[in-house]
Scaffold this motif. Structure first.
Motif, PDB file in Angstrom:
ATOM      1  N   ALA A 130      -2.740  -2.681  -8.458  1.00 36.50           N
ATOM      2  CA  ALA A 130      -1.725  -3.472  -7.777  1.00 36.50           C
ATOM      3  C   ALA A 130      -0.434  -2.680  -7.672  1.00 36.50           C
ATOM      4  O   ALA A 130      -0.098  -1.872  -8.535  1.00 36.50           O
ATOM      5  CB  ALA A 130      -1.483  -4.784  -8.530  1.00 36.50           C
ATOM      6  N   GLY A 131       0.320  -2.965  -6.598  1.00 35.53           N
ATOM      7  CA  GLY A 131       1.572  -2.261  -6.391  1.00 35.53           C
ATOM      8  C   GLY A 131       1.446  -1.262  -5.257  1.00 35.53           C
ATOM      9  O   GLY A 131       0.393  -1.120  -4.642  1.00 35.53           O
ATOM     10  N   PRO A 132       2.506  -0.527  -4.975  1.00 37.74           N
ATOM     11  CA  PRO A 132       2.454   0.426  -3.868  1.00 37.74           C
ATOM     12  C   PRO A 132       1.517   1.580  -4.172  1.00 37.74           C
ATOM     13  O   PRO A 132       1.361   1.995  -5.312  1.00 37.74           O
ATOM     14  CB  PRO A 132       3.910   0.919  -3.754  1.00 37.74           C
ATOM     15  N   ARG A 133       0.898   2.110  -3.127  1.00 38.56           N
ATOM     16  CA  ARG A 133      -0.024   3.232  -3.299  1.00 38.56           C
ATOM     17  C   ARG A 133       0.694   4.474  -3.818  1.00 38.56           C
ATOM     18  O   ARG A 133       0.077   5.350  -4.445  1.00 38.56           O
ATOM     19  CB  ARG A 133      -0.690   3.543  -1.954  1.00 38.56           C
ATOM     20  N   VAL A 134       2.006   4.520  -3.586  1.00 40.78           N
ATOM     21  CA  VAL A 134       2.781   5.668  -4.050  1.00 40.78           C
ATOM     22  C   VAL A 134       2.748   5.770  -5.577  1.00 40.78           C
ATOM     23  O   VAL A 134       2.976   6.839  -6.138  1.00 40.78           O
ATOM     24  CB  VAL A 134       4.236   5.565  -3.541  1.00 40.78           C
ATOM     25  N   LEU A 135       2.443   4.672  -6.265  1.00 44.02           N
ATOM     26  CA  LEU A 135       2.348   4.693  -7.722  1.00 44.02           C
ATOM     27  C   LEU A 135       1.303   5.698  -8.184  1.00 44.02           C
ATOM     28  O   LEU A 135       1.510   6.449  -9.142  1.00 44.02           O
ATOM     29  CB  LEU A 135       2.015   3.291  -8.238  1.00 44.02           C
ATOM     30  N   GLU A 136       0.168   5.748  -7.504  1.00 44.90           N
ATOM     31  CA  GLU A 136      -0.895   6.675  -7.888  1.00 44.90           C
ATOM     32  C   GLU A 136      -0.532   8.114  -7.543  1.00 44.90           C
ATOM     33  O   GLU A 136      -1.027   9.046  -8.168  1.00 44.90           O
ATOM     34  CB  GLU A 136      -2.206   6.284  -7.211  1.00 44.90           C
ATOM     35  N   VAL A 177      10.786   1.548 -11.656  1.00 43.42           N
ATOM     36  CA  VAL A 177      10.470   1.648 -13.086  1.00 43.42           C
ATOM     37  C   VAL A 177       9.598   2.872 -13.352  1.00 43.42           C
ATOM     38  O   VAL A 177       9.820   3.628 -14.317  1.00 43.42           O
ATOM     39  CB  VAL A 177       9.783   0.358 -13.569  1.00 43.42           C
ATOM     40  N   THR A 178       8.603   3.102 -12.495  1.00 44.40           N
ATOM     41  CA  THR A 178       7.739   4.270 -12.677  1.00 44.40           C
ATOM     42  C   THR A 178       8.520   5.560 -12.518  1.00 44.40           C
ATOM     43  O   THR A 178       8.285   6.537 -13.254  1.00 44.40           O
ATOM     44  CB  THR A 178       6.576   4.227 -11.669  1.00 44.40           C
ATOM     45  N   ALA A 179       9.471   5.605 -11.585  1.00 45.31           N
ATOM     46  CA  ALA A 179      10.276   6.808 -11.395  1.00 45.31           C
ATOM     47  C   ALA A 179      11.082   7.127 -12.649  1.00 45.31           C
ATOM     48  O   ALA A 179      11.201   8.289 -13.054  1.00 45.31           O
ATOM     49  CB  ALA A 179      11.198   6.642 -10.193  1.00 45.31           C
ATOM     50  N   GLU A 220       0.812  -1.209   0.000  1.00 46.89           N
ATOM     51  CA  GLU A 220       0.000   0.000   0.000  1.00 46.89           C
ATOM     52  C   GLU A 220       0.849   1.265   0.000  1.00 46.89           C
ATOM     53  O   GLU A 220       0.640   2.157  -0.799  1.00 46.89           O
ATOM     54  CB  GLU A 220      -0.939   0.011   1.227  1.00 46.89           C
ATOM     55  N   CYS A 221       1.839   1.333   0.918  1.00 45.08           N
ATOM     56  CA  CYS A 221       2.612   2.566   1.063  1.00 45.08           C
ATOM     57  C   CYS A 221       4.085   2.396   0.730  1.00 45.08           C
ATOM     58  O   CYS A 221       4.810   3.392   0.637  1.00 45.08           O
ATOM     59  CB  CYS A 221       2.479   3.108   2.482  1.00 45.08           C
ATOM     60  N   GLY A 222       4.572   1.144   0.543  1.00 43.73           N
ATOM     61  CA  GLY A 222       5.965   0.927   0.202  1.00 43.73           C
ATOM     62  C   GLY A 222       6.898   0.834   1.390  1.00 43.73           C
ATOM     63  O   GLY A 222       8.108   0.629   1.217  1.00 43.73           O
ATOM     64  N   GLN A 223       6.406   0.985   2.606  1.00 45.28           N
ATOM     65  CA  GLN A 223       7.235   0.887   3.802  1.00 45.28           C
ATOM     66  C   GLN A 223       7.820  -0.515   3.921  1.00 45.28           C
ATOM     67  O   GLN A 223       7.135  -1.513   3.695  1.00 45.28           O
ATOM     68  CB  GLN A 223       6.390   1.214   5.039  1.00 45.28           C
ATOM     69  N   SER A 224       9.114  -0.616   4.268  1.00 49.00           N
ATOM     70  CA  SER A 224       9.771  -1.911   4.388  1.00 49.00           C
ATOM     71  C   SER A 224      10.063  -2.222   5.848  1.00 49.00           C
ATOM     72  O   SER A 224      10.267  -1.314   6.674  1.00 49.00           O
ATOM     73  CB  SER A 224      11.069  -1.931   3.571  1.00 49.00           C
ATOM     74  N   SER A 225      10.096  -3.516   6.151  1.00 45.31           N
ATOM     75  CA  SER A 225      10.357  -3.990   7.505  1.00 45.31           C
ATOM     76  C   SER A 225      11.286  -5.202   7.423  1.00 45.31           C
ATOM     77  O   SER A 225      11.174  -6.005   6.487  1.00 45.31           O
ATOM     78  CB  SER A 225       9.041  -4.366   8.200  1.00 45.31           C
ATOM     79  N   PRO A 226      12.226  -5.364   8.362  1.00 45.15           N
ATOM     80  CA  PRO A 226      13.132  -6.520   8.309  1.00 45.15           C
ATOM     81  C   PRO A 226      12.442  -7.847   8.593  1.00 45.15           C
ATOM     82  O   PRO A 226      12.980  -8.903   8.282  1.00 45.15           O
ATOM     83  CB  PRO A 226      14.175  -6.189   9.375  1.00 45.15           C
ATOM     84  N   LYS A 227      11.254  -7.822   9.181  1.00 45.36           N
ATOM     85  CA  LYS A 227      10.520  -9.059   9.451  1.00 45.36           C
ATOM     86  C   LYS A 227       9.054  -8.865   9.125  1.00 45.36           C
ATOM     87  O   LYS A 227       8.563  -7.735   9.006  1.00 45.36           O
ATOM     88  CB  LYS A 227      10.691  -9.480  10.913  1.00 45.36           C
ATOM     89  N   TRP A 228       8.357  -9.985   8.994  1.00 42.47           N
ATOM     90  CA  TRP A 228       6.948  -9.899   8.625  1.00 42.47           C
ATOM     91  C   TRP A 228       6.129  -9.420   9.806  1.00 42.47           C
ATOM     92  O   TRP A 228       6.326  -9.818  10.950  1.00 42.47           O
ATOM     93  CB  TRP A 228       6.429 -11.258   8.169  1.00 42.47           C
ATOM     94  N   LEU A 229       5.158  -8.544   9.522  1.00 41.34           N
ATOM     95  CA  LEU A 229       4.231  -8.038  10.525  1.00 41.34           C
ATOM     96  C   LEU A 229       2.816  -8.164   9.980  1.00 41.34           C
ATOM     97  O   LEU A 229       2.592  -8.027   8.778  1.00 41.34           O
ATOM     98  CB  LEU A 229       4.525  -6.568  10.854  1.00 41.34           C
ATOM     99  N   GLY A 230       1.882  -8.417  10.837  1.00 45.08           N
ATOM    100  CA  GLY A 230       0.500  -8.506  10.384  1.00 45.08           C
ATOM    101  C   GLY A 230      -0.058  -7.174   9.948  1.00 45.08           C
ATOM    102  O   GLY A 230      -0.874  -7.098   9.034  1.00 45.08           O
ATOM    103  N   GLN A 231       0.398  -6.097  10.597  1.00 53.14           N
ATOM    104  CA  GLN A 231      -0.076  -4.754  10.283  1.00 53.14           C
ATOM    105  C   GLN A 231       1.106  -3.872   9.919  1.00 53.14           C
ATOM    106  O   GLN A 231       2.135  -3.879  10.599  1.00 53.14           O
ATOM    107  CB  GLN A 231      -0.827  -4.149  11.465  1.00 53.14           C
TER     108      GLN A 231
END
Length: 459
Positions: free
Chosen positions: A228-234, A200-202, A14-25
């Motif tokens: 589909a893809g990060p919300r930042v695309l829009e 690619v979009t950039a 949705e927003c492209g934020q990355s995390s080193p481990k999986w999170l539910g939220q």
């Protein structure tokens, strides 16, 4: 020599934020189950990222010194598409086109490129296909009657090769179908991941702005209907267009959700035929073509979509419930709004409707968010409950408040003009509008102030 271990991260779709481990939220946008595993992308060195030359300025400038002028638009040759774009293509405009599979995105795009080839003359137009071979594109072009000699087809998924071909060819318009199939070889992640789509979009955006090439991007949609893809695309693109409809409906609605060069509430209506999508210049007549005569539960209203007024039929069915909890089903209208209007009917008019199953539908598959359709929804519900039909040539117009009052609507004169053009001879409208609106010839206005008064005058 030991090979370096591959580092993976979990990126939010949705927003492209990355995390080193999986999170539910996602900790940034608070969306659930949006983190997906992908290969980590190394940060670029200082000065390594290319910025679009001319996209900014070397120093801050006073606003009075900034040169600005009305951008020259190029019409696509498809009137409904031009309407949604705000009048045509702007040089350097980046357009994202989304919709369900098979709804007609590639068909519309290929037909628009064919018309643009004629508008630009000898300048080439480049169509990049990442999902179909050149032969498949040719088969579709033959079916649509596309035969422009300056239309170039490039079946490629490597974004570096696509950009190199675009820089060499210098096309007037570039179309990439679709953005999810393109990838950069220097990124280890797979095509369609958050990092690939973003990068690619950039680069395509940098190319579009520096070369002033109008660029179309076709985007896949998820099962929820979002691109589909990060919300930042829009956020990166200038214009976001969505195709709605499909399924059993023969016509499609092209809706603008974002437009930096025009209205963000315009719609274009198309009908799917054997030779592709055909424009519908008079959607009101199309949506009312199969309206039944003297049928209870049917009301017509005038909805505003950008600069276009469309007459649509609101249908309602009130039936005894077979369960303990009555059902509330709304297609084309907000279900919470329908529940609110049903409560107003019971409390302010006295119709015992809350204990019944309520089904409301906007005929034709159109989605309404115009509050002017409130009174038509109430009229359709009351008509079905009382088993009394609304006169065939009567238009119902007005916003309804919780106190049962009928409030004024915007741009009433354009709505009345559309109703008169299609042969309506009577309109129920708020008293505030009736005092100031100029009625077209042959149209009788019935001014109402409350829902109770509106239903009494209607039946």
């Amino acid at each position: 020599m030991a090979r370096a271990a591959v580092k993976t991260v979990y990126a939010c779709t949705e927003c492209g934020q990355s995390s080193p481990k999986w999170l539910g939220q996602c900790p940034a946008c608070r969306k659930w189950n949006t983190l997906q595993e992908e290969v980590a992308v190394p940060e670029p060195r200082a000065g390594g990222r290319v910025h679009p030359a001319g996209f900014g300025s070397a120093r801050p400038l006073p606003l009075s010194e900034v040169e600005a002028g009305e951008a020259a638009r190029t019409r696509t040759g498809i009137g409904e598409l031009d309407r949604v774009l705000g009048g045509g293509l702007v040089p350097g405009q980046l357009i994202l086109l989304g919709g369900d599979p098979g709804i007609g995105k590639s068909t519309l795009l290929l037909a628009a490129l064919d018309q643009l080839c004629r508008a630009f003359g000898d300048r080439p137009v480049l169509y990049v296909s990442g999902e179909e071979s050149a032969r498949q594109v040719k088969l579709r072009a033959d079916r649509l009657g596309v035969a422009a000699g300056s239309l170039r087809v490039f079946a490629e998924t490597d974004a570096v090769k696509v950009l190199h071909a675009a820089e060499q060819l210098k096309p007037a318009v570039l179309a990439v179908d679709s953005i999810q199939t393109q990838y950069l070889p220097e990124l280890a992640s797979a095509p369609g991941t958050v990092s690939q789509i973003r990068e690619v979009t950039a680069r395509l955006m940098a190319f579009a702005k520096t070369s002033e090439t109008a660029t179309f991007l076709v985007g896949h949609v998820t099962k929820d209907g979002a691109i589909a893809g990060p919300r930042v695309l829009e956020h990166m693109v200038d214009t976001v267009l969505y195709f709605e409809g499909g399924g059993a409906h023969p016509y499609r609605v092209l809706r603008s959700h974002k437009n930096r060069f025009g209205s963000a509430s315009e719609i274009g209506v198309f009908e799917m035929k054997a030779r592709g999508l055909q424009e519908v210049p008079n959607p009101s007549a199309l949506f009312l073509a199969e309206r039944p005569e003297d049928a209870p539960g049917s009301a017509v209203t005038a909805a505003l979509n950008g600069s276009r007024t469309v007459l649509v039929e609101v249908q309602a069915l009130v039936a005894p419930t077979g369960f303990g909890t009555p059902r509330r089903t709304a297609l084309g209208l907000d279900s919470n709004r329908v529940a609110l209007l049903a409560a107003v009917l019971e409390k302010k008019v006295g119709l015992e409707i809350l204990g019944c199953d309520l089904f409301v539908n906007v005929a034709g598959g159109l989605t309404l968010d115009d509050p002017a359709a409130d009174l038509a929804c109430i009229a359709a519900l009351a008509s079905s409950f009382r088993e009394r039909s609304i006169p065939q040539r009567t238009l119902v117009l007005g916003e309804v408040g919780l106190a049962g009052e009928v409030r004024a609507v915007s741009q009433a004169e354009s709505r009345l003009a559309e109703a008169a053009r299609l042969g309506f001879d009577r309109v129920l409208l708020p008293a505030a509008n009736a005092r100031h609106a100029e009625l077209p010839a042959g149209l009788e206005a019935v001014a109402v102030t409350t829902v109770d008064e509106a239903l009494e005058r209607l039946f």
